[in-house]
Design an enzyme around this catalytic site. Sequence first.
Site, mmCIF file in Angstrom:
data_model
loop_
_atom_site.group_PDB
_atom_site.id
_atom_site.type_symbol
_atom_site.label_atom_id
_atom_site.label_comp_id
_atom_site.label_asym_id
_atom_site.label_seq_id
_atom_site.Cartn_x
_atom_site.Cartn_y
_atom_site.Cartn_z
ATOM 1 N N ASP A 123 0.809 -1.218 0.000
ATOM 2 C CA ASP A 123 0.000 0.000 0.000
ATOM 3 C C ASP A 123 0.847 1.276 0.000
ATOM 4 O O ASP A 123 2.013 1.274 0.388
ATOM 5 C CB ASP A 123 -0.869 0.058 1.268
ATOM 6 C CG ASP A 123 -1.943 -1.016 1.313
ATOM 7 O OD1 ASP A 123 -1.906 -1.951 0.487
ATOM 8 O OD2 ASP A 123 -2.816 -0.911 2.194
ATOM 9 N N HIS A 173 -6.274 3.095 -3.425
ATOM 10 C CA HIS A 173 -6.109 3.305 -1.981
ATOM 11 C C HIS A 173 -6.507 4.733 -1.604
ATOM 12 O O HIS A 173 -5.929 5.319 -0.702
ATOM 13 C CB HIS A 173 -4.659 3.002 -1.596
ATOM 14 C CG HIS A 173 -4.419 2.802 -0.136
ATOM 15 N ND1 HIS A 173 -5.252 2.071 0.674
ATOM 16 C CD2 HIS A 173 -3.415 3.234 0.674
ATOM 17 C CE1 HIS A 173 -4.766 2.068 1.911
ATOM 18 N NE2 HIS A 173 -3.671 2.773 1.939
ATOM 19 N N TYR A 214 -6.394 2.579 6.530
ATOM 20 C CA TYR A 214 -6.590 2.152 7.927
ATOM 21 C C TYR A 214 -7.645 1.050 8.058
ATOM 22 O O TYR A 214 -8.048 0.727 9.169
ATOM 23 C CB TYR A 214 -6.990 3.339 8.824
ATOM 24 C CG TYR A 214 -6.226 4.610 8.554
ATOM 25 C CD1 TYR A 214 -4.968 4.818 9.127
ATOM 26 C CD2 TYR A 214 -6.726 5.593 7.703
ATOM 27 C CE1 TYR A 214 -4.251 5.978 8.865
ATOM 28 C CE2 TYR A 214 -6.010 6.745 7.434
ATOM 29 C CZ TYR A 214 -4.770 6.935 8.021
ATOM 30 O OH TYR A 214 -4.063 8.084 7.751
ATOM 31 N N HIS A 278 3.630 -2.218 3.065
ATOM 32 C CA HIS A 278 3.690 -0.887 2.449
ATOM 33 C C HIS A 278 4.987 -0.677 1.678
ATOM 34 O O HIS A 278 6.060 -1.038 2.171
ATOM 35 C CB HIS A 278 3.594 0.199 3.531
ATOM 36 C CG HIS A 278 2.303 0.160 4.282
ATOM 37 N ND1 HIS A 278 2.117 -0.645 5.374
ATOM 38 C CD2 HIS A 278 1.123 0.791 4.074
ATOM 39 C CE1 HIS A 278 0.877 -0.507 5.820
ATOM 40 N NE2 HIS A 278 0.249 0.354 5.045
HETATM 41 ZN ZN LIG Z 1 -2.376 3.170 3.510
#
Ligand SMILES: [Zn+2]
Length: 387
Positions: A123, A173, A214, A278
């Site tokens: 992400d 995202h 989140y 991430h």
């Molecule tokens: Zn994120």
Amino acid sequence: MLFKGLYFLAALTLSGTALAATTASATTSAPAAIDTSTGSATGNFTFKDKYPAANSVPVPKPEWVTLLNTSAIAKAPVYSNNGGAGPKQSGSADPYCDWTFTLCTRPDDIVECPKGQWGITYDDGPTQFSPKLYDYLDSVGQKATLFMIGGQVLQYPDMVLRAFKAGHEIAIHTFSHSYLTTQSTESIVGELKWTEQAIFEVTGVHPKLFRPPYGDIDDRVRDIAKQLGFIPVIWNHDTDDWMLGEDTSFQADWIDANATAWGNEAANATVGGVSLEHDLYAGTVDAAIRILPILKKSYDVKPVGVCAGLASAYKEGNVTVSASASSLAPSTPAGSTASASVVSNAGVNGAGSSSSSGPVATTSGANKQTVGLALTGLVAVAAAALF
Ligand SMILES: [Zn+2]
Ligand SMILES: *[C@@H]1O[C@H](CO)[C@@H](O)[C@H](O)[C@H]1NC(C)=O
Ligand SMILES: *[C@@H]1O[C@H](CO)[C@@H](O)[C@H](O)[C@H]1NC(C)=O
Ligand SMILES: *[C@@H]1O[C@H](CO)[C@@H](O)[C@H](O)[C@H]1NC(C)=O
Ligand SMILES: *[C@@H]1O[C@H](CO)[C@@H](O)[C@H](O)[C@H]1NC(C)=O
Ligand SMILES: *[C@@H]1O[C@H](CO)[C@@H](O)[C@H](O)[C@H]1NC(C)=O
């Protein structure tokens, strides 16, 4: 569980990194994107559309809002943002199935993969650290799902294109990485559709998959997203890797130890995994590179849309994209959108459907993309029909 229930405010450009506690029972997710407003786009790609400022919650185009049937959207409250730390739910009732509140999910949410499989996702990219991850994935032939922030897409379109051509699933995202349950219906439309639009300009396809920042999703967010044709992806294994960039007491080898534990659980687990990682910091990319081989020892690791049984990660479904067209050449804004010929169109704005535990997809659109590009310059994005 010191870190559980803590959210980090990472509107870095606004206020610096701050920390605030919430009552959320769910695991935490990533901070907001690093500042993109000062960066200049890499490469020579020129977007045709006029985009909102990166890091801003974008106002949608009016025609996107009219796609909604507002009477079919759950009347969940719009939470206040609790000083930038996200929604602060209270009480014990959870009528709107709020994931960060109670880990509630709905059948259309993709949360896990079938037993023995692992949906690998990264992400918050693209960032300056993404190429190292992409290089590694290429070197081991691994396809992944990349949940991209719209503002980052605007800054690094070349990376988006590279990742798409490599056969990764390009997914949404949001545009500004905001807490969606704190946003108005219009703002949620803007967050999703502007990101879709930016990705479409670069790749020529419209992603179906989105991950709420989140994991902040409830029925209102679900209904809006579904009406726009998007499928939510959460996760069931959190590396907490983002803490590497936020908390100096976080130990990088915890990530490896967790991955090892997840591998050890594979044989007895009833379902497979979807992990949260991430490509946001140098350290998170390094961790991602370290733990992929650990996961691969125990799981069949694949993009999450593939393990969920989607025929395609894109609304176009079965399309061909000409990689040799001007679309993929730099410096030609007029041709900057990859030309996608819709062979069988499931509806670009139509609602998608998903399965969180459905049968294993027998073909990978991602793999086809890579093979097609390498051998013939044609990309075959897999099957139109959802199953
Ligand atoms: Zn994120
Ligand atoms: C941009 O275009 C110029 C001229 O064609 C080329 O030399 C340069 O490498 C390009 N930059 C990127 C990042 O593709
Ligand atoms: C909008 O949603 C309502 C409630 O589900 C439904 O009764 C109505 O038929 C829908 N309208 C359209 C135009 O689809
Ligand atoms: C997994 O990571 C958490 C932090 O996210 C850490 O507290 C825990 O000790 C790790 N597990 C192992 C087995 O190291
Ligand atoms: C898996 O389950 C079997 C049978 O219940 C048990 O013997 C074994 O110890 C379990 N393995 C792990 C890693 O938990
Ligand atoms: C995609 O469409 C083509 C042409 O209609 C068809 O031959 C092919 O079987 C389709 N591929 C999939 C995976 O459905």
